[in-house]
Structure formats: structure tokens, C-alpha cells
Write a protein that holds these residues in place. Sequence first.
Motif, PDB file in Angstrom:
ATOM      1  N   VAL A 322       0.833  -1.210   0.000  1.00  0.00           N
ATOM      2  CA  VAL A 322       0.000   0.000   0.000  1.00  0.00           C
ATOM      3  C   VAL A 322       0.874   1.271   0.000  1.00  0.00           C
ATOM      4  O   VAL A 322       0.449   2.326  -0.459  1.00  0.00           O
ATOM      5  CB  VAL A 322      -0.943  -0.020   1.232  1.00  0.00           C
ATOM      6  N   ALA A 323       2.113   1.127   0.489  1.00  0.00           N
ATOM      7  CA  ALA A 323       3.007   2.299   0.552  1.00  0.00           C
ATOM      8  C   ALA A 323       3.998   2.310  -0.615  1.00  0.00           C
ATOM      9  O   ALA A 323       5.038   2.951  -0.548  1.00  0.00           O
ATOM     10  CB  ALA A 323       3.759   2.305   1.884  1.00  0.00           C
ATOM     11  N   ARG A 324       3.648   1.604  -1.719  1.00  0.00           N
ATOM     12  CA  ARG A 324       4.613   1.483  -2.826  1.00  0.00           C
ATOM     13  C   ARG A 324       4.987   2.825  -3.446  1.00  0.00           C
ATOM     14  O   ARG A 324       6.032   2.950  -4.079  1.00  0.00           O
ATOM     15  CB  ARG A 324       4.051   0.546  -3.908  1.00  0.00           C
ATOM     16  N   CYS A 325       4.114   3.822  -3.322  1.00  0.00           N
ATOM     17  CA  CYS A 325       4.405   5.117  -3.950  1.00  0.00           C
ATOM     18  C   CYS A 325       5.340   5.979  -3.116  1.00  0.00           C
ATOM     19  O   CYS A 325       5.761   7.046  -3.568  1.00  0.00           O
ATOM     20  CB  CYS A 325       3.104   5.890  -4.169  1.00  0.00           C
ATOM     21  N   VAL A 326       5.638   5.548  -1.897  1.00  0.00           N
ATOM     22  CA  VAL A 326       6.454   6.393  -1.014  1.00  0.00           C
ATOM     23  C   VAL A 326       7.916   6.379  -1.481  1.00  0.00           C
ATOM     24  O   VAL A 326       8.557   5.336  -1.547  1.00  0.00           O
ATOM     25  CB  VAL A 326       6.349   5.924   0.460  1.00  0.00           C
ATOM     26  N   THR A 327       8.415   7.564  -1.825  1.00  0.00           N
ATOM     27  CA  THR A 327       9.795   7.687  -2.321  1.00  0.00           C
ATOM     28  C   THR A 327      10.750   7.892  -1.145  1.00  0.00           C
ATOM     29  O   THR A 327      10.320   8.062   0.001  1.00  0.00           O
ATOM     30  CB  THR A 327       9.915   8.917  -3.233  1.00  0.00           C
ATOM     31  N   LYS A 328      12.040   7.943  -1.467  1.00  0.00           N
ATOM     32  CA  LYS A 328      13.047   8.198  -0.435  1.00  0.00           C
ATOM     33  C   LYS A 328      12.757   9.528   0.275  1.00  0.00           C
ATOM     34  O   LYS A 328      12.722   9.608   1.492  1.00  0.00           O
ATOM     35  CB  LYS A 328      14.413   8.248  -1.125  1.00  0.00           C
ATOM     36  N   GLU A 329      12.493  10.557  -0.538  1.00  0.00           N
ATOM     37  CA  GLU A 329      12.211  11.877   0.044  1.00  0.00           C
ATOM     38  C   GLU A 329      10.904  11.862   0.820  1.00  0.00           C
ATOM     39  O   GLU A 329      10.779  12.489   1.867  1.00  0.00           O
ATOM     40  CB  GLU A 329      12.114  12.951  -1.063  1.00  0.00           C
ATOM     41  N   GLY A 330       9.923  11.135   0.264  1.00  0.00           N
ATOM     42  CA  GLY A 330       8.620  11.041   0.921  1.00  0.00           C
ATOM     43  C   GLY A 330       8.751  10.385   2.285  1.00  0.00           C
ATOM     44  O   GLY A 330       8.185  10.857   3.280  1.00  0.00           O
ATOM     45  N   LEU A 331       9.521   9.301   2.348  1.00  0.00           N
ATOM     46  CA  LEU A 331       9.670   8.599   3.621  1.00  0.00           C
ATOM     47  C   LEU A 331      10.432   9.471   4.624  1.00  0.00           C
ATOM     48  O   LEU A 331      10.096   9.515   5.811  1.00  0.00           O
ATOM     49  CB  LEU A 331      10.400   7.258   3.420  1.00  0.00           C
ATOM     50  N   TYR A 332      11.421  10.180   4.120  1.00  0.00           N
ATOM     51  CA  TYR A 332      12.176  11.088   4.986  1.00  0.00           C
ATOM     52  C   TYR A 332      11.234  12.124   5.596  1.00  0.00           C
ATOM     53  O   TYR A 332      11.269  12.407   6.802  1.00  0.00           O
ATOM     54  CB  TYR A 332      13.266  11.760   4.137  1.00  0.00           C
ATOM     55  N   ALA A 333      10.342  12.645   4.744  1.00  0.00           N
ATOM     56  CA  ALA A 333       9.378  13.650   5.227  1.00  0.00           C
ATOM     57  C   ALA A 333       8.413  13.041   6.237  1.00  0.00           C
ATOM     58  O   ALA A 333       8.120  13.637   7.284  1.00  0.00           O
ATOM     59  CB  ALA A 333       8.619  14.243   4.043  1.00  0.00           C
ATOM     60  N   ILE A 334       7.920  11.843   5.942  1.00  0.00           N
ATOM     61  CA  ILE A 334       6.943  11.201   6.840  1.00  0.00           C
ATOM     62  C   ILE A 334       7.583  10.931   8.202  1.00  0.00           C
ATOM     63  O   ILE A 334       7.025  11.261   9.252  1.00  0.00           O
ATOM     64  CB  ILE A 334       6.418   9.877   6.212  1.00  0.00           C
ATOM     65  N   ARG A 335       8.805  10.361   8.178  1.00  0.00           N
ATOM     66  CA  ARG A 335       9.462  10.050   9.458  1.00  0.00           C
ATOM     67  C   ARG A 335       9.797  11.328  10.219  1.00  0.00           C
ATOM     68  O   ARG A 335       9.692  11.390  11.446  1.00  0.00           O
ATOM     69  CB  ARG A 335      10.720   9.215   9.221  1.00  0.00           C
ATOM     70  N   GLY A 336      10.170  12.358   9.463  1.00  0.00           N
ATOM     71  CA  GLY A 336      10.455  13.658  10.093  1.00  0.00           C
ATOM     72  C   GLY A 336       9.211  14.194  10.785  1.00  0.00           C
ATOM     73  O   GLY A 336       9.269  14.738  11.894  1.00  0.00           O
ATOM     74  N   GLU A 337       8.063  14.020  10.151  1.00  0.00           N
ATOM     75  CA  GLU A 337       6.804  14.500  10.737  1.00  0.00           C
ATOM     76  C   GLU A 337       6.392  13.663  11.950  1.00  0.00           C
ATOM     77  O   GLU A 337       5.866  14.204  12.921  1.00  0.00           O
ATOM     78  CB  GLU A 337       5.686  14.501   9.691  1.00  0.00           C
ATOM     79  N   PHE A 338       6.648  12.350  11.909  1.00  0.00           N
ATOM     80  CA  PHE A 338       6.365  11.536  13.100  1.00  0.00           C
ATOM     81  C   PHE A 338       7.225  12.037  14.269  1.00  0.00           C
ATOM     82  O   PHE A 338       6.752  12.155  15.400  1.00  0.00           O
ATOM     83  CB  PHE A 338       6.655  10.050  12.842  1.00  0.00           C
ATOM     84  N   MET A 339       8.482  12.346  13.976  1.00  0.00           N
ATOM     85  CA  MET A 339       9.381  12.806  15.054  1.00  0.00           C
ATOM     86  C   MET A 339       8.952  14.171  15.577  1.00  0.00           C
ATOM     87  O   MET A 339       8.953  14.411  16.772  1.00  0.00           O
ATOM     88  CB  MET A 339      10.822  12.861  14.544  1.00  0.00           C
ATOM     89  N   ARG A 340       8.586  15.053  14.655  1.00  0.00           N
ATOM     90  CA  ARG A 340       8.139  16.393  15.073  1.00  0.00           C
ATOM     91  C   ARG A 340       6.917  16.269  15.991  1.00  0.00           C
ATOM     92  O   ARG A 340       6.853  16.896  17.055  1.00  0.00           O
ATOM     93  CB  ARG A 340       7.800  17.222  13.827  1.00  0.00           C
ATOM     94  N   ALA A 341       5.975  15.410  15.588  1.00  0.00           N
ATOM     95  CA  ALA A 341       4.760  15.248  16.379  1.00  0.00           C
ATOM     96  C   ALA A 341       5.097  14.695  17.766  1.00  0.00           C
ATOM     97  O   ALA A 341       4.557  15.149  18.782  1.00  0.00           O
ATOM     98  CB  ALA A 341       3.794  14.317  15.647  1.00  0.00           C
ATOM     99  N   SER A 342       5.999  13.746  17.788  1.00  0.00           N
ATOM    100  CA  SER A 342       6.392  13.141  19.058  1.00  0.00           C
ATOM    101  C   SER A 342       7.033  14.179  19.988  1.00  0.00           C
ATOM    102  O   SER A 342       6.748  14.213  21.186  1.00  0.00           O
ATOM    103  CB  SER A 342       7.413  12.053  18.739  1.00  0.00           C
ATOM    104  N   ARG A 343       7.871  15.026  19.390  1.00  0.00           N
ATOM    105  CA  ARG A 343       8.528  16.085  20.186  1.00  0.00           C
ATOM    106  C   ARG A 343       7.509  17.056  20.762  1.00  0.00           C
ATOM    107  O   ARG A 343       7.569  17.422  21.925  1.00  0.00           O
ATOM    108  CB  ARG A 343       9.492  16.884  19.294  1.00  0.00           C
ATOM    109  N   ILE A 344       6.548  17.457  19.924  1.00  0.00           N
ATOM    110  CA  ILE A 344       5.540  18.428  20.389  1.00  0.00           C
ATOM    111  C   ILE A 344       4.760  17.839  21.568  1.00  0.00           C
ATOM    112  O   ILE A 344       4.535  18.510  22.577  1.00  0.00           O
ATOM    113  CB  ILE A 344       4.578  18.805  19.238  1.00  0.00           C
TER     114      ILE A 344
END
Length: 377
Positions: A322-344
Motif C-alpha cells: 500500500v506504501a509502494r508510492c512512497v519515495t526516499k524523500e517522501g519517507l524522509y518527510a513522513i518520518r520527520g513529521e512523526f518525530m516532530r509530532a512526538s517532540r511536540i
Amino acid sequence: MTSQQHQAQRQRHISRHQWTQSLSRDLHNFVIQLLPTAEELAVKEDVRKLLERLIRTIEPESRLLSFGSTANGFSLRNSDMDLCCLIDSSQPPLSASDLVTMVGDLLERETKFKVKTLPHARIPIVKLSLDPSPGLPYGISSDIGFENRLALENTRLLMSYASIDPVRVRTLVIFLKVWSKRRKINSPYLGTLSSYGYALLVIFFLVHVKNPPVLPNLQQLPPPRPVPYEDTHIGGNDVWFFDDIDLLKERWQSSNTESVGELLIDFFKYYSRDFTYNTGVASIKMGLLKKSAKGWLNEYKDGRDERNRFCIEDPFETDFNVARCVTKEGLYAIRGEFMRASRILAARPERTIMALAQLCEEREDDGYAGAYGAEEE
Ligand code: UTP
Ligand code: MG
């Protein structure tokens, strides 16, 4: 530990508890405001009926059914309407691409919708839209596909999970949808993840990560009665799941009593710290699998084959990522957003509503994910 230290620890504990209680209340209220109104749902149902009547003029045995968020309980105000046309005729069926072209022509002639046809997409569809008007302030947009029975079944599966624990499941999934859209990480065609993908991540977390689990594994419970093969398979895919939710509630109760706020905090923690992106596959049916065991290896031919950076197994079409469209940059952004949310959330600002506002602050689109945009959405 001295009694003073005890007292301080108790204080911290109480205040954490109070903070997550307040977060849960705010999350709930935040999500309620985003739900579609009864009027919007009624307009959508009228549109579905009108389209069904029109399509029946060329295929009398057809039915037009809602799937996706309009049907699975995860709908936001003004979200698109996903429709699937099923043809129960004994005649040899027309191909999906021919149907798309015929139905597209018909709707162009007979309605005021703007019509676009995609007869050669992986899933051929007719796209319809109507501009905003005084009676329909946000307009309407809809995709009509044909014979996509797996999507109807996975919609029913998500709906069943939502109805086991509506407050916790719906609040989490709807919040994640809004959050991912505002943070610009909800566009498969730009290299990030679909709403469906985020919903599967939530269910995976509630079934397989949380201990005790918040949800049972509906695809692994013993069936209440024998089920014939032909009733439970579509195109060779096993689509059986325990769908008698009233019976389930008599037999199974979660012993997990965490609030939705606590679950959200842990969800972000898990996907920013613990999920094994390089080697793991999130499967709601089987739990955490290995990419190597599924043959889903990272093959970055010319740095462009991006299919398996992030792996989420479809519950029924198990060889489909289901996540086949996620690119390297996309995954970097998604993981970055998970971390940002966790920090907040870890910073626990005094007013929980501020944490939600900060989490969902609209992100400027910086084009991070477009570099190797996926091709087929
Ligand atoms: P969406 O990702 O559009 O979810 O998938 P949604 O809940 O409708 O979200 P918004 O409101 O548009 O953002 C819609 C449906 O399409 C099927 C599923 O049935 C899903 O519920 N689908 C989507 C798949 O079967 N596979 C996919 O990879 C994506
Ligand atoms: Mg949708």
C-alpha cells in the motif's frame, strides 16, 4: 525514595494523567468539528442515486456503491466520494477501460459534472467534479471505478474495526488524516502515503503493537461457522474476516483502557523510534513481517525503483504494498513529521489545544517529495 520524592513523583504522574485526559477531550472535540454534516451526507447520497440511475440506462443490472471514507466511517467534511460500479449481469462483461469510456461519455452528455476519464490507469476510473455553488459551497468530486470488489471488502474491514471501538479508532484515524494532509504527507502521487495507508498504520498499531491490544485481529479469529471457499475469496485473495461485530462484542473485550490521547502519543513514538522501516512490513493480518520473507527488497535501480522503501501489506491483496508510492524523500518527510509530532507531545505544552494546533499547523509545500513522483495514482 524519600516521602518528598514520592510526593513529587505522584504529582508528576497525576499531572501527566491530567494532561493526557485533557488532550483526549481536545482531540475528540477537534475531530467532531471536522465530520461531515448530515446535509452533506444526504447530498452525496442523492448524487450516488442519480449516477446509478444514469449508468443503469447503459447497464441495467448495475449497482453503484460507496467505498472509501464515505463508507468506512473515516470521512472528513468535503471529502471526495469514492464509488464502485458492480455489474451483476450474465452477459460477458465489458472491460473496465471500455466501461470508463462509455460511462464518461454518458455523464458528459447528461449531467453538469466536469468529466475526466482514465481508462488506462491501474484501476480505470471516471473522475467527476462540480464547482462550488450556493447550495454546495465546496462543490463535489467523485471517482467511479468498476468491479473493484477488493476495495469494497477492505472498506468493510476498516468499517468493522471502527465499529468495535468507535471513539478511539475513529478519533485516531480521522486525526491522522487531517494531520497528514496539513503536513503535506498525504499524496501518493507526490511520493507520500494515502489516507488508506495511515488508517492501516493505526490499525496495525492497535492490534499488534499495543499490549494489551485495543483491537482483536479480525482476520485471525476463528470463524463462528464454516465458510465456503467461493464466499471468501476474490481473485484468489482470501477476504474473510470476522464481521459479526455484535457477536464479537459478546466474546471479546479489550483490556486496554488507555485514553485516545495516550494512544496518540505512543503512536507517534512507535513510528518515529521503533518501527523497523528498513527491514519491516506492517501487516494488519500477520503482524510485523520481514521484507526479505515477502521478497519485498529494496532494489534501487538507477536510484529510481522506490517501491519498497516503506512497506504496508494490503489486508487482502497481500502481495500489494500500500506504501509502494512512497519515495526516499517522501519517507524522509513522513518520518520527520512523526518525530516532530512526538517532540511536540513530549514537551507537553500547558494547554493541550495548543499542542493540537501546533501539530496540525499547515506546512508550506517545499516540494520535498516530488522528486521521483509516483506514476500511477
Ligand atoms: P483513500 O486513501 O482515498 O482513503 O482510499 P479515504 O479514507 O477515502 O481518504 P480521503 O478522505 O480521500 O483522504 C479510499 C479507498 O480506496 C481503497 C480503499 O478501499 C480505501 O478505503 N484503496 C486505496 C485501496 O484499496 N488501496 C489503496 O492503496 C488505496
Ligand atoms: Mg478517498
